[in-house]
Scaffold this motif. Sequence first.
Motif, PDB file in Angstrom:
ATOM      1  N   ALA A 153      -9.586  -5.660   7.285  1.00 38.42           N
ATOM      2  CA  ALA A 153      -9.321  -7.028   7.747  1.00 38.42           C
ATOM      3  C   ALA A 153      -7.829  -7.348   7.692  1.00 38.42           C
ATOM      4  N   SER A 154      -7.142  -6.839   6.666  1.00 36.56           N
ATOM      5  CA  SER A 154      -5.698  -7.093   6.555  1.00 36.56           C
ATOM      6  C   SER A 154      -4.913  -6.382   7.645  1.00 36.56           C
ATOM      7  N   ALA A 155      -5.502  -5.314   8.229  1.00 31.77           N
ATOM      8  CA  ALA A 155      -4.822  -4.547   9.281  1.00 31.77           C
ATOM      9  C   ALA A 155      -5.233  -4.990  10.679  1.00 31.77           C
ATOM     10  N   ALA A 156      -6.167  -5.940  10.791  1.00 31.21           N
ATOM     11  CA  ALA A 156      -6.630  -6.391  12.108  1.00 31.21           C
ATOM     12  C   ALA A 156      -5.451  -6.871  12.938  1.00 31.21           C
ATOM     13  N   GLY A 157      -5.412  -6.425  14.179  1.00 27.86           N
ATOM     14  CA  GLY A 157      -4.293  -6.749  15.053  1.00 27.86           C
ATOM     15  C   GLY A 157      -3.180  -5.725  15.000  1.00 27.86           C
ATOM     16  N   GLY A 158      -3.311  -4.732  14.120  1.00 30.68           N
ATOM     17  CA  GLY A 158      -2.259  -3.735  13.960  1.00 30.68           C
ATOM     18  C   GLY A 158      -2.809  -2.355  13.698  1.00 30.68           C
ATOM     19  N   VAL A 159      -2.075  -1.597  12.894  1.00 32.20           N
ATOM     20  CA  VAL A 159      -2.403  -0.197  12.605  1.00 32.20           C
ATOM     21  C   VAL A 159      -2.742  -0.052  11.137  1.00 32.20           C
ATOM     22  N   LEU A 160      -3.874   0.585  10.853  1.00 30.31           N
ATOM     23  CA  LEU A 160      -4.239   0.984   9.498  1.00 30.31           C
ATOM     24  C   LEU A 160      -3.931   2.464   9.361  1.00 30.31           C
ATOM     25  N   PHE A 161      -3.008   2.789   8.480  1.00 30.38           N
ATOM     26  CA  PHE A 161      -2.548   4.166   8.282  1.00 30.38           C
ATOM     27  C   PHE A 161      -3.113   4.664   6.958  1.00 30.38           C
ATOM     28  N   ILE A 162      -3.969   5.678   7.013  1.00 30.95           N
ATOM     29  CA  ILE A 162      -4.619   6.213   5.808  1.00 30.95           C
ATOM     30  C   ILE A 162      -4.021   7.581   5.501  1.00 30.95           C
ATOM     31  N   ASP A 163      -3.241   7.640   4.439  1.00 36.11           N
ATOM     32  CA  ASP A 163      -2.600   8.891   4.042  1.00 36.11           C
ATOM     33  C   ASP A 163      -3.569   9.720   3.212  1.00 36.11           C
ATOM     34  N   GLU A 164      -3.479  11.037   3.373  1.00 34.62           N
ATOM     35  CA  GLU A 164      -4.379  11.954   2.670  1.00 34.62           C
ATOM     36  C   GLU A 164      -5.832  11.544   2.893  1.00 34.62           C
ATOM     37  N   ALA A 165      -6.176  11.287   4.148  1.00 35.64           N
ATOM     38  CA  ALA A 165      -7.513  10.777   4.470  1.00 35.64           C
ATOM     39  C   ALA A 165      -8.613  11.744   4.060  1.00 35.64           C
ATOM     40  N   TYR A 166      -8.311  13.037   4.015  1.00 40.10           N
ATOM     41  CA  TYR A 166      -9.323  14.021   3.625  1.00 40.10           C
ATOM     42  C   TYR A 166      -9.793  13.835   2.188  1.00 40.10           C
ATOM     43  N   SER A 167      -9.036  13.078   1.389  1.00 43.34           N
ATOM     44  CA  SER A 167      -9.473  12.829   0.009  1.00 43.34           C
ATOM     45  C   SER A 167     -10.712  11.940  -0.037  1.00 43.34           C
ATOM     46  N   LEU A 168     -11.090  11.351   1.089  1.00 41.12           N
ATOM     47  CA  LEU A 168     -12.317  10.552   1.152  1.00 41.12           C
ATOM     48  C   LEU A 168     -13.557  11.433   1.290  1.00 41.12           C
ATOM     49  N   ALA A 169     -13.374  12.736   1.521  1.00 41.08           N
ATOM     50  CA  ALA A 169     -14.504  13.653   1.662  1.00 41.08           C
ATOM     51  C   ALA A 169     -14.926  14.182   0.290  1.00 41.08           C
ATOM     52  N   GLY A 170     -16.179  14.566   0.198  1.00 41.13           N
ATOM     53  CA  GLY A 170     -16.628  15.289  -0.984  1.00 41.13           C
ATOM     54  C   GLY A 170     -17.422  14.501  -1.997  1.00 41.13           C
ATOM     55  N   ASP A 171     -17.505  13.184  -1.871  1.00 46.11           N
ATOM     56  CA  ASP A 171     -18.333  12.422  -2.807  1.00 46.11           C
ATOM     57  C   ASP A 171     -18.886  11.184  -2.107  1.00 46.11           C
ATOM     58  N   GLN A 172     -19.865  10.555  -2.730  1.00 38.93           N
ATOM     59  CA  GLN A 172     -20.552   9.438  -2.081  1.00 38.93           C
ATOM     60  C   GLN A 172     -19.680   8.191  -1.995  1.00 38.93           C
ATOM     61  N   TYR A 173     -18.704   8.082  -2.882  1.00 41.51           N
ATOM     62  CA  TYR A 173     -17.821   6.922  -2.845  1.00 41.51           C
ATOM     63  C   TYR A 173     -16.908   6.997  -1.620  1.00 41.51           C
ATOM     64  N   GLY A 174     -16.322   8.174  -1.391  1.00 41.38           N
ATOM     65  CA  GLY A 174     -15.501   8.354  -0.206  1.00 41.38           C
ATOM     66  C   GLY A 174     -16.307   8.213   1.071  1.00 41.38           C
ATOM     67  N   GLN A 175     -17.553   8.737   1.054  1.00 43.06           N
ATOM     68  CA  GLN A 175     -18.393   8.634   2.240  1.00 43.06           C
ATOM     69  C   GLN A 175     -18.736   7.189   2.556  1.00 43.06           C
ATOM     70  N   GLU A 176     -18.930   6.382   1.512  1.00 46.23           N
ATOM     71  CA  GLU A 176     -19.183   4.960   1.723  1.00 46.23           C
ATOM     72  C   GLU A 176     -17.985   4.304   2.417  1.00 46.23           C
ATOM     73  N   SER A 177     -16.798   4.700   2.028  1.00 44.60           N
ATOM     74  CA  SER A 177     -15.602   4.171   2.669  1.00 44.60           C
ATOM     75  C   SER A 177     -15.523   4.624   4.123  1.00 44.60           C
ATOM     76  N   VAL A 178     -15.813   5.903   4.390  1.00 43.56           N
ATOM     77  CA  VAL A 178     -15.784   6.424   5.758  1.00 43.56           C
ATOM     78  C   VAL A 178     -16.789   5.688   6.629  1.00 43.56           C
ATOM     79  N   ASP A 179     -18.006   5.488   6.121  1.00 48.78           N
ATOM     80  CA  ASP A 179     -19.032   4.783   6.893  1.00 48.78           C
ATOM     81  C   ASP A 179     -18.584   3.360   7.229  1.00 48.78           C
ATOM     82  N   THR A 180     -17.934   2.719   6.266  1.00 50.48           N
ATOM     83  CA  THR A 180     -17.426   1.362   6.506  1.00 50.48           C
ATOM     84  C   THR A 180     -16.324   1.376   7.545  1.00 50.48           C
ATOM     85  N   LEU A 181     -15.441   2.372   7.478  1.00 50.30           N
ATOM     86  CA  LEU A 181     -14.367   2.484   8.462  1.00 50.30           C
ATOM     87  C   LEU A 181     -14.917   2.652   9.874  1.00 50.30           C
TER      88      LEU A 181
END
Length: 504
Positions: free
Chosen positions: A307-335
């Motif tokens: 929501a804070s990035a609406a209207g612009g660019v959301l830049f996610i560094d080291e995005a692959y760190s969201l892989a490998g566990d259910q917490y990261g997957q929850e974030s990916v699903d939300t994204l």
Amino acid sequence: MTEPSTRTLAAALDELRSAAAAAGLEPEAAVREGEALAAAVAESAEQAYRDWCEQTGHRNPQSFFDAAHRGRRWRAAPTALLGQLVLNRSPNAASYAEALAEVCRAAQSLGIPNPRTAGNAAVAAAAQLGVLTAPEPRATTRPEVLDMLRALDQASLDLSSLELTLPNLPAMPVEAPSQIPTKDAAKKAEASEPKAEPEPKTLEELLAELDALIGLTEVKAEIHRQVAVLRVETLRSKAGLKSPTITRHLVFVGNPGTGKTTVARLVGGIYRALGLLSKGQLVEVDRSELVAGYLGQTAIKTAEVVASAAGGVLFIDEAYSLAGDQYGQESVDTLVKEMEDRRDDLVLIVAGYPDPMAIFIAQNPGLASRFRTTIEFADYTDEELVRILKEMAKAADYDLDDACVERFCAILAMTPRGPIFGNGRFARNMLEAAIGRHAWRLRDVAEPTVDQLRKLIPEDFDEAAAEEEPPPVIDGQQASSAPSSEGDSVQTAEDRPENQGAQP
């Protein structure tokens, strides 16, 4: 050159709060930026966290290290809010940048100052002030780019060939002479009208800034290609023609310090200039700012960031760190959900090392269909790193002679190149440490000359190579930290002992 501040950090943050309010920014958001920047400047000073907590009102020392983790990205680049002011040509950008620079200076007094904090402060202050002097549009000289810009200038579209029926409009009434305002009345009316907002940066200016970046030849070519494709799509849409849906989300791959964040910031402005985004701001995050301590909380936290990035660019560094566990997957699903819900006014750029990013995208079908363009950022050459070093030194008001450059090149030649090599960050770290050694050399000089205050010597770089980016100090002990793709890391909230049971 950054001189030690006579202000306390608390006073500098109050000044930043006032500058933010004058610029129409949320004051508390600006203070959070300032706190993070100050922590990043002072993190190597012993007991800095104590002074920082005392002057910011935070009670938990971990807040200092979390803030330093967020703020490191701004030691070499403008903060998010400052970047937005500059993009919008705000007349308050200069005062906000100076307030941030004052925060950097004040941060030198936190804890037990050491030479490194002086270098951090000088480079960070220069990064905030330097963004005010962007390249002139004439920097763009490539013929194909100039042709595209000329076409865009004429892109109001000649619709005369289209059979458009316009409604009959009523005639405009003509004012009687008695209704014509007097000169005094006109002045009063002009004074009462709100001042027009300054025009944001044009596409030509933003492409000029892109072309003025050191190196990145293939990256520039790909961004220009993207601009051409998206421009035509926009023109077809305005003309009422069918256009294929072209995904605007991007994958940036490359080693740390290769300019990914800088280019992402320009992409936001470019997309705004093309009319594809309403604001064009850049919001930069990593896993720690998306993932919460417990299941269910991550979706909320990620949605708030989006929501804070609406209207612009959301830049996610080291995005692959969201892989490998259910917490990261929850974030990916939300994204994925948020990307769909906000598809007309949000761009995501995910970044990281090439191989982990390829696996990360491939393992998430919702992402694979939305990220069709990957841009590779090559390592800088030795010559490009020398140019980067010189530009940063110039921005910070320091002089490098040929002997300093030769010493830097010799150190660079002995430094192993690989996935953890810092590229531009390596040059920045060397300069920060050299500035610290310079300050230490002059500690007993009562009244140094301007030349002494500006001049670095080769021996400063010998010392810099020896101490390259030390971890934070806690009561005389070096804090341990695991390496990250950006060469920097710090214990985050999910690493704290009390949350160990929350995530595997």
